[in-house]
Design a protein around this motif. Structure first.
Motif, PDB file in Angstrom:
ATOM      1  N   ALA A  79       0.682  -1.200   0.030  1.00 55.81           N
ATOM      2  CA  ALA A  79       0.064  -0.029  -0.045  1.00 55.81           C
ATOM      3  C   ALA A  79       0.954   1.315   0.060  1.00 55.81           C
ATOM      4  O   ALA A  79       0.276   2.438  -0.620  1.00 55.81           O
ATOM      5  N   ASN A  83       0.406   4.887  -1.695  1.00 53.46           N
ATOM      6  CA  ASN A  83      -0.293   5.745  -0.598  1.00 53.46           C
ATOM      7  C   ASN A  83       0.577   6.581  -0.042  1.00 53.46           C
ATOM      8  O   ASN A  83       0.038   7.401   0.860  1.00 53.46           O
ATOM      9  N   LEU A 130      -7.652   5.066  -0.971  1.00 50.69           N
ATOM     10  CA  LEU A 130      -6.730   5.034  -2.031  1.00 50.69           C
ATOM     11  C   LEU A 130      -6.427   6.123  -2.764  1.00 50.69           C
ATOM     12  O   LEU A 130      -7.296   6.987  -3.110  1.00 50.69           O
ATOM     13  N   PHE A 135      -1.889   5.104  -7.243  1.00 49.01           N
ATOM     14  CA  PHE A 135      -2.152   3.743  -7.525  1.00 49.01           C
ATOM     15  C   PHE A 135      -2.029   3.474  -9.170  1.00 49.01           C
ATOM     16  O   PHE A 135      -1.479   2.533  -9.576  1.00 49.01           O
TER      17      PHE A 135
END
Length: 513
Positions: A79, A83, A130, A135
């Protein structure tokens, strides 16, 4: 491991035991990580993580680069690639930085950790926060990997069991259960030592202990009700401003010892992934070190030596002889470099010699006198290489550099520090009296840094040995030996060992780690 995932043309699935022996988990990349003093300032001023974002980003970026400079391999929660702006800023557009990141992935210098997902480009669950641009950049980075390059991804299990049950079971056993156990064991520690190490005044130690009792009781209640003990839930109760999202990082000044409890929860949370993977958390300067947890750490015995003899422990504090330093300049800020510079640095013979020297030291910490000088010499030459790269980009703001080696020996609440290099040597101790149940465990930490510390300069800090003394008699013997060292002095009051770090857990099944 099954072959189902290994057929993927992008990814090489690995399990924890396949990581390099020198692999680390960089705690500073945690979404809640804040240096200790900044945490206290935030709480006093009622500031959120966003309000200190620029200052914190510079700290995280510098620690990110340091991890890639000072360790052979860095494991990063998937992540964070999209992020955490300290990483994702290199991925959002095609160019030199994104290409450098691809080279780090392909070489295995960076290894994504996957929790529930089975592929690094997989869409995260809808309930997770998100950053879409991050991403997208992460996906494009992966799809643009050169043909034949593969990304090593580590997971608890790749077994193709129904419902991915084996991975779920191992994740609960290795991550969530140890977190709960460590939280629930806080009141079994020596509270006076624990209070001193997180910076609680001696007169407030009893109140601090009572508050820890409330944390433990709350955690026990969750376990009894078959609810998962996760950091977010504990934050909501003991750290965060009521009604706010934990991710905002608004810490409540009206909750007793919010800053100190945050430090402990973050420490416990961060060492869990490192423990689960059988590797080490890379602790930023200004963060609590795991020695605070007063563990025996038997699991580390196979990879890090345990020092049990007082005279052997003394050798770490005795004066060393180091190479003469010719280049007295250092980049004023590591984050002024680019990720491309870091890749180039890791490809130099100087960097490889530095990593080999430290590996030799940790493999035989009892031979500290034989290896410390070589590590220091390699560190000095590495610093010169970093400065050369910075100058090529005309980003160098050279600062006067007086490199030193600092050895920190911690036993219980006692901290002994020896500093040598650049024609100086000094040793100091900060000692609390042992209680009847006083902890006789600790660690030896090696720090390579500038004599006058700058927060964003290149520096190195790693645990190189654990300490286990058998009795108070051996502790007293070691203390007497140290006090006889030339120039030894006692500092006023107990020394603090640091403070702060973290990530995110929640969801009814397997929370995001």
């Amino acid at each position: 491991m099954t072959d189902v995932d290994s057929s993927d043309s992008l990814m090489t699935p690995i399990q924890p035991e396949q990581l390099e022996p020198g692999a680390v988990i960089a705690q500073s990349l945690d979404n809640q990580w804040v240096p200790a003093q900044l945490t206290k300032d935030m709480i006093d001023r009622g500031q959120s993580l966003e309000q200190i974002g620029h200052r914190r980003l510079r700290e995280v970026r510098a620690e990110y680069f340091r991890s890639l400079i000072n360790a052979s391999q860095v494991v990063i929660n998937r992540a964070y690639f999209y992020n955490n702006d300290a990483i994702s800023r290199d991925l959002v557009t095609e160019g030199e930085a994104r290409e450098a990141h691809r080279r780090l992935l392909a070489s295995g210098a960076i290894v994504p950790f996957l929790l529930n997902e089975r592929h690094p480009a997989e869409e995260p669950p809808a309930y997770l926060h998100l950053r879409s641009d991050g991403f997208t950049g992460w996906q494009e980075t992966l799809t643009g990997m050169p043909s034949g390059d593969r990304v090593r991804c580590v997971r608890m299990s790749w077994d193709d069991s129904p419902g991915d049950q084996e991975n779920r079971d191992r994740t609960r056993m290795r991550l969530y259960q140890p977190f709960a156990e460590k939280v629930q064991g806080l009141t079994a520690k020596d509270i006076d030592i624990l209070a001193a190490q997180v910076g609680v005044a001696r007169e407030d130690a009893d109140r601090f202990g009572e508050r820890l009792g409330e944390v433990v009781g709350f955690s026990n209640g969750l376990s009894v009700r078959r609810q998962q003990v996760v950091r977010n839930t504990l934050y909501e109760e003991f750290v965060s401003v009521p009604g706010t999202n934990v991710a905002e990082g608004r810490y409540d000044r009206d909750k007793p010892f919010a800053a100190e409890i945050k430090q402990l929860l973050d420490l416990i949370y961060n060492v869990n992934l490192a423990d689960a993977l059988g590797r080490y958390p890379l602790t930023p300067v200004g963060s609590l070190r795991r020695v605070v947890l007063q563990e025996a750490r038997e699991a580390r015995a196979a990879t890090v030596g345990a020092v049990e003899d007082p005279e052997q422990l003394l050798t770490f504090l005795r004066r060393q002889t180091f190479a003469t330093v010719q280049d007295h300049l250092t980049p004023a800020a590591v984050d002024a470099l680019s990720l491309h510079d870091i890749v180039r640095l890791r490809e130099t013979p100087v960097w490889n010699a530095y990593i080999r020297a430290f590996g030799a030291l940790t493999a035989a910490p009892e031979a500290f006198h034989d290896h410390a000088g070589q590590v220091f010499d390699c560190y000095v030459r590495l610093n010169s290489e970093i400065l050369k790269l910075a100058r090529e980009r005309r980003q160098a703001r050279p600062a006067v550099w007086r490199p030193v080696v600092e050895v920190v020996v911690t036993v219980g609440a006692a901290v002994f520090t020896a500093v040598s290099g650049n024609d100086i040597w000094e040793v100091a101790g900060s000692v609390l009296p042992l209680t009847v149940s006083g902890s006789l465990t600790g660690s030896v930490q090696l720090v390579l840094r500038n004599r006058v510390a700058g927060r964003q300069e290149q520096r190195f800090a790693r645990e190189i040995a654990t300490v286990r003394l058998a009795s108070e008699r051996e502790w007293s013997q070691f203390h007497d030996l140290v006090r006889r060292l030339p120039g030894y002095r006692d500092t006023a009051g107990p020394a603090r060992t640091g403070a702060a770090s973290a990530t995110t857990q929640d969801n009814e099944d397997l929370p995001e780690y």
